[in-house]
Design a protein around this motif. Structure first.
Motif, mmCIF file in Angstrom:
data_model
loop_
_atom_site.group_PDB
_atom_site.id
_atom_site.type_symbol
_atom_site.label_atom_id
_atom_site.label_comp_id
_atom_site.label_asym_id
_atom_site.label_seq_id
_atom_site.Cartn_x
_atom_site.Cartn_y
_atom_site.Cartn_z
ATOM 1 N N UNK A 117 -6.459 7.663 8.397
ATOM 2 C CA UNK A 117 -5.636 7.019 7.384
ATOM 3 C C UNK A 117 -5.240 8.076 6.357
ATOM 4 N N UNK A 118 -3.939 8.281 6.166
ATOM 5 C CA UNK A 118 -3.428 9.274 5.221
ATOM 6 C C UNK A 118 -2.873 8.576 3.985
ATOM 7 N N UNK A 119 -2.998 9.229 2.851
ATOM 8 C CA UNK A 119 -2.349 8.739 1.647
ATOM 9 C C UNK A 119 -1.040 9.495 1.486
ATOM 10 N N UNK A 120 -0.159 8.961 0.684
ATOM 11 C CA UNK A 120 1.092 9.669 0.414
ATOM 12 C C UNK A 120 1.042 10.378 -0.928
ATOM 13 N N UNK A 124 0.796 -1.217 0.000
ATOM 14 C CA UNK A 124 0.000 0.000 0.000
ATOM 15 C C UNK A 124 0.828 1.266 0.000
ATOM 16 N N UNK A 125 0.126 2.365 -0.248
ATOM 17 C CA UNK A 125 0.762 3.677 -0.289
ATOM 18 C C UNK A 125 0.012 4.636 0.644
ATOM 19 N N UNK A 126 -0.197 4.175 1.875
ATOM 20 C CA UNK A 126 -0.868 5.004 2.873
ATOM 21 C C UNK A 126 -0.303 4.654 4.244
ATOM 22 N N UNK A 127 -0.697 5.446 5.243
ATOM 23 C CA UNK A 127 -0.260 5.175 6.604
ATOM 24 C C UNK A 127 -1.317 5.636 7.592
ATOM 25 N N UNK A 128 -1.322 5.017 8.753
ATOM 26 C CA UNK A 128 -2.264 5.363 9.817
ATOM 27 C C UNK A 128 -1.627 6.389 10.741
ATOM 28 N N UNK A 147 -7.447 16.464 -4.045
ATOM 29 C CA UNK A 147 -7.684 17.713 -3.322
ATOM 30 C C UNK A 147 -7.925 18.834 -4.303
ATOM 31 N N UNK A 148 -8.540 19.900 -3.815
ATOM 32 C CA UNK A 148 -8.697 21.106 -4.627
ATOM 33 C C UNK A 148 -7.843 22.234 -4.059
ATOM 34 N N UNK A 149 -6.897 21.900 -3.230
ATOM 35 C CA UNK A 149 -6.019 22.880 -2.597
ATOM 36 C C UNK A 149 -4.737 23.017 -3.418
ATOM 37 N N UNK A 150 -4.425 24.243 -3.780
ATOM 38 C CA UNK A 150 -3.153 24.547 -4.414
ATOM 39 C C UNK A 150 -2.286 25.312 -3.436
ATOM 40 N N UNK A 151 -1.027 24.948 -3.371
ATOM 41 C CA UNK A 151 -0.091 25.621 -2.467
ATOM 42 C C UNK A 151 0.790 26.584 -3.260
ATOM 43 N N UNK A 166 -9.777 7.708 -2.516
ATOM 44 C CA UNK A 166 -10.305 6.661 -3.377
ATOM 45 C C UNK A 166 -9.267 5.557 -3.483
ATOM 46 N N UNK A 167 -9.672 4.406 -3.999
ATOM 47 C CA UNK A 167 -8.769 3.264 -4.076
ATOM 48 C C UNK A 167 -8.573 2.798 -5.515
ATOM 49 N N UNK A 168 -7.349 2.335 -5.789
ATOM 50 C CA UNK A 168 -7.073 1.733 -7.086
ATOM 51 C C UNK A 168 -7.466 0.254 -7.027
ATOM 52 N N UNK A 169 -7.327 -0.510 -8.107
ATOM 53 C CA UNK A 169 -7.758 -1.915 -8.100
ATOM 54 C C UNK A 169 -7.077 -2.797 -7.062
ATOM 55 N N UNK A 170 -5.877 -2.397 -6.589
ATOM 56 C CA UNK A 170 -5.171 -3.184 -5.567
ATOM 57 C C UNK A 170 -5.475 -2.714 -4.156
#
Length: 133
Positions: A74-77, A63-67, A126-130, A115-119
């Motif tokens: 649960x955060x995504x990277x 996976x590409x997330x962490x708790x 996000x709609x946030x621009x920095x 959202x999740x990919x097939x795996x």
């Protein structure tokens, strides 16, 4: 001292079935396949300064997330950007993509959703621009 690193070049994502993942990412993110090997593929948004996505087929998906134990979230990277969260979320549901709740700040309309990919890799939008984006 000058900076040796100027930007993120590539984001690597583990996948169990390269062909299925290429179909998913090219459809959902509208990226182009710029290289496809037997067990990996490079995808591009075709915009200067935007990282490529490197899909790597592997038997072990971690996976590409962490708790976050501080907030119990649960955060995504990886956060992708869209100007229209609601429209994109609706479109994903129409494509049978598993999506999370829409989280938008009531005062400024900024936020996102997962959202999740097939795996089952957890991704976010996000709609946030920095600054400098």
């Amino acid at each position: 001292m000058s900076s040796f690193i100027s930007h993120i070049g590539t984001v690597e994502i583990p996948v169990s079935n390269l062909k299925n993942s290429i179909k998913f990412y090219t459809k959902v993110l509208e990226v182009e396949v710029i290289f496809e090997g037997e067990k990996n593929a490079m995808l591009s948004f075709n915009k200067k300064g935007v990282p490529t996505i490197f899909l790597v087929e592997t038997d072990k998906i971690e996976g590409v997330s962490f708790h976050n134990t501080n907030s119990d979230v649960e955060h995504t990277v990886i956060d992708f950007y869209t100007e229209s969260l609601e429209d994109f979320r609706y479109w994903l549901t129409e494509q049978d993509v598993e999506v999370g709740p829409l989280n938008v700040h009531p005062e400024n309309g900024m936020g996102g959703f997962g959202f999740k990919d097939p795996d089952g890799n957890k991704l976010s939008v996000t709609n946030v621009l920095h600054k400098y984006q």
